[in-house]
Scaffold this active site. Structure first.
Site, PDB file in Angstrom:
ATOM      1  N   ASP A   1       0.838  -1.108  -0.238  1.00 30.31           N
ATOM      2  CA  ASP A   1      -0.074   0.322  -0.012  1.00 30.31           C
ATOM      3  C   ASP A   1       0.987   1.248   0.098  1.00 30.31           C
ATOM      4  O   ASP A   1       1.832   1.440   0.971  1.00 30.31           O
ATOM      5  CB  ASP A   1      -0.958  -0.008   1.301  1.00 30.31           C
ATOM      6  CG  ASP A   1      -1.728   1.170   1.379  1.00 30.31           C
ATOM      7  OD1 ASP A   1      -1.414   2.212   0.694  1.00 30.31           O
ATOM      8  OD2 ASP A   1      -2.833   1.284   2.235  1.00 30.31           O
TER       9      ASP A   1
ATOM     10  N   GLN B   1      -5.321 -27.840 -10.236  1.00 27.25           N
ATOM     11  CA  GLN B   1      -5.795 -28.978 -11.627  1.00 27.25           C
ATOM     12  C   GLN B   1      -4.463 -29.966 -11.662  1.00 27.25           C
ATOM     13  O   GLN B   1      -3.295 -29.905 -11.198  1.00 27.25           O
ATOM     14  CB  GLN B   1      -5.857 -28.240 -12.835  1.00 27.25           C
ATOM     15  CG  GLN B   1      -7.041 -27.378 -12.902  1.00 27.25           C
ATOM     16  CD  GLN B   1      -8.449 -28.027 -12.765  1.00 27.25           C
ATOM     17  OE1 GLN B   1      -9.544 -27.333 -12.306  1.00 27.25           O
ATOM     18  NE2 GLN B   1      -8.563 -29.276 -12.878  1.00 27.25           N
TER      19      GLN B   1
ATOM     20  N   GLN C   1       2.804   4.191   2.718  1.00 29.99           N
ATOM     21  CA  GLN C   1       2.412   3.555   3.961  1.00 29.99           C
ATOM     22  C   GLN C   1       3.395   2.535   4.448  1.00 29.99           C
ATOM     23  O   GLN C   1       3.668   2.224   5.551  1.00 29.99           O
ATOM     24  CB  GLN C   1       0.801   3.335   3.848  1.00 29.99           C
ATOM     25  CG  GLN C   1       0.219   2.528   4.985  1.00 29.99           C
ATOM     26  CD  GLN C   1      -1.038   2.029   4.805  1.00 29.99           C
ATOM     27  OE1 GLN C   1      -2.291   2.880   4.819  1.00 29.99           O
ATOM     28  NE2 GLN C   1      -1.494   0.877   4.672  1.00 29.99           N
TER      29      GLN C   1
ATOM     30  N   TYR D   1      -4.924   0.048  16.173  1.00 30.22           N
ATOM     31  CA  TYR D   1      -5.162   1.297  16.564  1.00 30.22           C
ATOM     32  C   TYR D   1      -5.601   1.114  17.993  1.00 30.22           C
ATOM     33  O   TYR D   1      -6.677   0.265  18.241  1.00 30.22           O
ATOM     34  CB  TYR D   1      -6.186   1.959  15.976  1.00 30.22           C
ATOM     35  CG  TYR D   1      -5.871   2.889  14.667  1.00 30.22           C
ATOM     36  CD1 TYR D   1      -5.425   4.373  15.119  1.00 30.22           C
ATOM     37  CD2 TYR D   1      -5.882   2.321  13.532  1.00 30.22           C
ATOM     38  CE1 TYR D   1      -5.286   4.897  13.891  1.00 30.22           C
ATOM     39  CE2 TYR D   1      -5.678   2.958  12.429  1.00 30.22           C
ATOM     40  CZ  TYR D   1      -5.236   4.408  12.572  1.00 30.22           C
ATOM     41  OH  TYR D   1      -4.899   5.095  11.380  1.00 30.22           O
TER      42      TYR D   1
ATOM     43  N   ARG E   1      -9.292   0.331  10.899  1.00 33.62           N
ATOM     44  CA  ARG E   1      -8.316   0.577  11.689  1.00 33.62           C
ATOM     45  C   ARG E   1      -7.612  -0.588  12.235  1.00 33.62           C
ATOM     46  O   ARG E   1      -6.919  -0.521  13.216  1.00 33.62           O
ATOM     47  CB  ARG E   1      -8.603   1.668  12.888  1.00 33.62           C
ATOM     48  CG  ARG E   1      -9.272   2.577  12.505  1.00 33.62           C
ATOM     49  CD  ARG E   1     -10.048   3.618  13.731  1.00 33.62           C
ATOM     50  NE  ARG E   1     -10.656   4.696  13.201  1.00 33.62           N
ATOM     51  CZ  ARG E   1     -10.093   5.872  12.968  1.00 33.62           C
ATOM     52  NH1 ARG E   1      -8.847   6.299  13.282  1.00 33.62           N
ATOM     53  NH2 ARG E   1     -10.989   7.037  12.588  1.00 33.62           N
TER      54      ARG E   1
ATOM     55  N   TYR F   1       1.505   1.162  14.423  1.00 33.17           N
ATOM     56  CA  TYR F   1       0.550   1.043  13.615  1.00 33.17           C
ATOM     57  C   TYR F   1       0.871   1.641  12.054  1.00 33.17           C
ATOM     58  O   TYR F   1       1.360   2.811  12.106  1.00 33.17           O
ATOM     59  CB  TYR F   1      -0.845   1.859  13.822  1.00 33.17           C
ATOM     60  CG  TYR F   1      -1.617   1.573  12.664  1.00 33.17           C
ATOM     61  CD1 TYR F   1      -2.387   0.419  12.551  1.00 33.17           C
ATOM     62  CD2 TYR F   1      -2.180   2.669  12.047  1.00 33.17           C
ATOM     63  CE1 TYR F   1      -3.190   0.195  11.533  1.00 33.17           C
ATOM     64  CE2 TYR F   1      -2.678   2.165  10.654  1.00 33.17           C
ATOM     65  CZ  TYR F   1      -3.353   1.155  10.505  1.00 33.17           C
ATOM     66  OH  TYR F   1      -4.214   0.862   9.491  1.00 33.17           O
TER      67      TYR F   1
ATOM     68  N   LYS G   1      -2.245  -3.017   7.605  1.00 33.78           N
ATOM     69  CA  LYS G   1      -2.861  -4.221   7.951  1.00 33.78           C
ATOM     70  C   LYS G   1      -2.344  -5.453   7.251  1.00 33.78           C
ATOM     71  O   LYS G   1      -3.056  -6.141   7.344  1.00 33.78           O
ATOM     72  CB  LYS G   1      -4.158  -4.125   7.925  1.00 33.78           C
ATOM     73  CG  LYS G   1      -4.638  -3.066   9.131  1.00 33.78           C
ATOM     74  CD  LYS G   1      -6.305  -2.994   9.371  1.00 33.78           C
ATOM     75  CE  LYS G   1      -6.969  -3.131   7.764  1.00 33.78           C
ATOM     76  NZ  LYS G   1      -6.217  -2.319   6.727  1.00 33.78           N
TER      77      LYS G   1
HETATM   78  P1  13P Z   1      -5.093  -0.329   4.839  1.00 39.16           P
HETATM   79  O1  13P Z   1      -4.154  -1.425   5.692  1.00 39.16           O
HETATM   80  O2  13P Z   1      -5.806  -1.054   3.926  1.00 39.16           O
HETATM   81  O3  13P Z   1      -4.343   0.756   4.476  1.00 39.16           O
HETATM   82  O4  13P Z   1      -6.334   0.296   5.853  1.00 39.16           O
HETATM   83  C1  13P Z   1      -5.881   0.855   6.868  1.00 39.16           C
HETATM   84  C2  13P Z   1      -7.095   1.077   7.763  1.00 39.16           C
HETATM   85  O5  13P Z   1      -6.924   1.171   8.990  1.00 39.16           O
HETATM   86  C3  13P Z   1      -8.619   1.417   7.146  1.00 39.16           C
HETATM   87  O6  13P Z   1      -9.530   1.416   7.915  1.00 39.16           O
HETATM   88  P1  13P Z   2      -7.824 -32.604 -13.152  1.00 41.84           P
HETATM   89  O1  13P Z   2      -7.370 -33.855 -12.476  1.00 41.84           O
HETATM   90  O2  13P Z   2      -7.331 -32.669 -14.641  1.00 41.84           O
HETATM   91  O3  13P Z   2      -7.436 -31.391 -12.386  1.00 41.84           O
HETATM   92  O4  13P Z   2      -9.465 -32.419 -13.491  1.00 41.84           O
HETATM   93  C1  13P Z   2     -10.103 -32.237 -12.173  1.00 41.84           C
HETATM   94  C2  13P Z   2     -11.518 -31.661 -12.367  1.00 41.84           C
HETATM   95  O5  13P Z   2     -11.273 -30.288 -13.249  1.00 41.84           O
HETATM   96  C3  13P Z   2     -12.643 -31.639 -11.828  1.00 41.84           C
HETATM   97  O6  13P Z   2     -13.511 -30.703 -11.726  1.00 41.84           O
HETATM   98 MG    MG Z   3      -3.992   2.031   3.219  1.00 44.11          MG
HETATM   99 MG    MG Z   4      -4.924  -2.238   2.221  1.00 44.05          MG
END
Ligand code: 13P
Ligand code: 13P
Ligand code: MG
Ligand code: MG
Length: 369
Positions: A18, A246, A100, A352, A270, A233, A236
């Protein structure tokens, strides 16, 4: 290097930070995304084979393929340069929280411990390699414990554990004690109960990697705890993760299945509240309500000699509409608790808090019972 005698290996590096966002902690600016795309594209055919740039909320996500192996100084430096340049743009535009997650002024060989989150794996590609990238916002490093357990160890989620002989032996889980700086490896299904007794404690333990019993990597998650690194702080630890799918690994549909039942995780508002993790498409990863609810996006790629085809935006599928509705309902229910637990996190987990100052102020007024 010894590697020249073996088969060509491909490394997939997902590195995120971020570095500032528009209108609060909501959205990475397009100008920053364009700069990141351009800077990585310039390295195609040089340092990188291919790349894909996206965002989840306010977190910029750089997906890169190359042959330099995990923890490559050159790859980490490239990511760091993109983040620094992005932080500069964020400062110029007055975006919120510019820089950040960049906890240091100088790059010193590896972005680990400097703020960004990292999920990297080196693989020998299968003829049709499927790699899924998950990225979360307003959540925490160990939010992937529950889905990783379901994907690789719960036959009620992953039918292949029973039906596919190639999955039937089970998987190995590498679990990190993020506070104690130590790790332990569990075999499943043999040690399922020991594994669960640790990974349910999401404030202490985080699943870092999952391996096939034969040793090939199946999944890797970022477990960096930014606030533990900084000691205060700073955001996050919004995590990212890579999972192979697969042909001897869980099917793509088994990998996304745990997200259809929204579960509660820490990291909302937060970094101090619990809320449901809502699966959304790339374009809907704009957490606004109480800075949330927490979001997750999932992008599925095909990979050939490091070249990425895709992605499929997995949670844009209408079959996740019900999960979103449920997550909204849970969000209302959790918000009903306001400043009370379990919506509020326990003191050690809040990112926080005014509790130390309040306790200090009230110290003289406490009487013995
Ligand atoms: P971020 O970690 O995504 O920057 O968010 C911070 C925050 O406290 C939002 O409430
Ligand atoms: P594979 O064994 O080829 O991954 O196939 C499994 C499958 O896609 C079942 O939904
Ligand atoms: Mg942020
Ligand atoms: Mg974030």
């Amino acid at each position: 290097m010894l590697k020249i005698y073996g088969k060509m290996k491909t490394t997939i590096s997902l590195i995120k930070a971020d570095i500032g966002s528009i209108g609060g902690h909501v959205k990475v600016h397009e100008k920053i995304m364009d700069m990141a795309r351009e800077k990585l594209r310039k390295e195609h055919g040089k340092l990188l084979i291919d790349s894909y740039v996206t965002r989840c909320g306010d977190d910029l996500e750089l997906l890169m393929t190359h042959t330099k192996g995990v923890n490559s100084e050159k790859i980490h430096k490239l990511a760091w340069d993109v983040f620094e340049e992005g932080a500069k743009i964020a400062k110029e535009l007055g975006l919120y929280g510019a820089g950040q997650d960049l906890l240091s002024d100088a790059f010193s060989g590896n972005v680990r411990g400097m703020g960004p989150g990292i999920a990297e794996m080196e693989i020998e590609e299968r003829p049709a390699e499927v790699v899924i990238a998950f990225m979360g916002d307003k959540t925490e490093a160990s939010a992937f414990n529950l889905p990783l357990f379901e994907i690789f160890a719960n036959p009620f989620n992953t039918a292949g554990l029973i039906l596919d002989p190639k999955l039937h032996d089970g998987f190995k889980f590498e679990v990190h004690d993020v506070k104690g700086s130590r790790k332990i490896i569990f075999d499943t299904p043999e040690e399922t109960y020991d594994l669960l007794s640790l990974i349910g404690l999401t404030d202490i333990y985080a699943i870092k990697r999952v391996y096939k019993k034969s040793g090939e990597i199946a999944a890797v998650a970022s477990t960096e705890k930014v606030n533990l690194i900084a000691g205060r702080y700073v955001g996050k630890d919004d995590p990212c993760m890579l999972i192979r799918a697969q042909s001897g690994y869980p099917a793509t549909g088994e990998v996304v299945e745990p997200f259809s039942k929204p579960f509660l995780i820490a990291g909302w508002m937060r970094g101090s509240h619990r809320g449901p993790l809502m699966p959304v498409s790339e374009k809907d990863a704009n957490p606004t309500r109480f800075d949330g609810p927490p979001r997750i996006i999932g992008l599925s790629f095909s990979l050939k000699k490091g070249k990425l085809t895709g992605p499929v935006d997995l949670f844009s599928d209408v079959s996740f509409d019900e999960a979103r509705r449920k997550a909204n309902e849970l969000a209302y229910y959790m918000r009903r608790h306001g400043p009370f637990q379990p919506h509020l996190l326990p003191p050690g987990e809040m990112e926080y808090t005014t509790l130390p100052q309040i306790l200090k102020k009230l110290e003289d007024r406490f009487e013995k019972l």
